[in-house]
Enzyme design. Sequence first.
Site, PDB file in Angstrom:
ATOM      1  CE1 TYR A   1      87.112  99.840  36.198  1.00 14.62           C
ATOM      2  CE2 TYR A   1      87.178  99.166  38.515  1.00 14.62           C
ATOM      3  CZ  TYR A   1      87.318  98.877  37.169  1.00 14.62           C
ATOM      4  OH  TYR A   1      87.663  97.602  36.786  1.00 14.62           O
TER       5      TYR A   1
ATOM      6  CG  ASP B   1      90.973 100.478  34.444  1.00 14.42           C
ATOM      7  OD1 ASP B   1      91.142 100.828  33.249  1.00 14.42           O
ATOM      8  OD2 ASP B   1      91.210  99.326  34.839  1.00 14.42           O
TER       9      ASP B   1
ATOM     10  CD  GLU C   1      86.190  95.051  38.443  1.00 15.73           C
ATOM     11  OE1 GLU C   1      87.109  95.869  38.597  1.00 15.73           O
ATOM     12  OE2 GLU C   1      86.117  94.297  37.452  1.00 15.73           O
TER      13      GLU C   1
END
Length: 358
Positions: free
Chosen positions: A116, A134, A33
């Site tokens: 996030y 996002d 990520e």
Amino acid sequence: MSPQKKLHEWYLIHKRDLPFRKKKQAYPIWISEVMLQQTRVNAMLPLYESFIKRFPNPETLAEAEEEEVLANWKGLGYYSRARNIRKAAIFLVQNYNGAFPKDLNLVLKLPGIGNYTARAILSIAYDLPLAVLDGNVKRVLSRYHGYTDNILGAKADNELQKKADEFLNKDHPGDHNQAMMELGATLCLPESPKCLLCPLSEFCFARIHQKTSEIPLRVKDKKQVVLNGEIFVLNHKNSILLLREPKMRFLKGMFHLPYGFIGEVPEETYEPSPFFLSLKESYKGKTPNPIGEFKHTITHHKMVFSVFSLSLESRNLVEGLTKKFGVESKWVTLSDLDTEFPSSLASKVKKILLYLES
Ligand code: SF4
């Protein structure tokens, strides 16, 4: 069938076979990520594979020297992310035996992990009911719900987060989050969304009202950005060092004096280059006080630069660093400085240097 269930079924059929999705483990999900924040999947995959091979768990990452972590981050840029990943790994090892705590507030305390990333890790690895938001998800949600306010406005993130939370599939939060991101990346595209293929089309406000080109509304509010910079005049035998560095925020593609911003910067793209940081480190203790200061403006950026001058006994160290970081360099005379570095920045530095000589 509910929209969430439709979306889930679509995801199970269409999801990409990505290495970091194979196992529900927080560590690889975290690394992937963070890498994906500024890099596309295809470009990131080989770098991800080699990073995970070298640092397969938080323990190996926590034990490594920062320099080695940065070397293994090469190609991804924005090195503060790599530094933060190492710091967070050390924290996880020292405080949680290398595991991620299953608590949003505790994960948010780790260096470099924002809302996030924390939600993505906890929902995908542990199936905690936390919806992510996002850029792709914002676009899908605003079209789906008919959210017509500016999605770059001050209130948008809070309002869309509420919608994301309400829309979350509580039975499969990890899959749901990935499905929303995948939908935004593959079908709900900024231009020409592929609504005919979309599992949400029968419920989607923008599709039903033919407003996909109007939603989401994106109006940028260009606030003034204040930056403090340092600019180096490195002399050797009456020649001054100029560089051409890849991926600079300003002066792209141009030979320029070594420079970098210091202190708080608004985002990673303003951070000093790895070359500039190493250069400063190499001359630590030898750099004299600034010889002058000047103001400079580029679009909405207001900058104040301090100028440092240093006479070198040899070019070896600098040339070693340019090779190491893939930076082009050349040495020019003071009289050629503003033609070789055609920016008003050069003229401002030259003015200071000539004043000192007079
Ligand atoms: S129907 Fe079209 S606009 Fe609506 S979410 Fe799907 S792709 Fe996006």
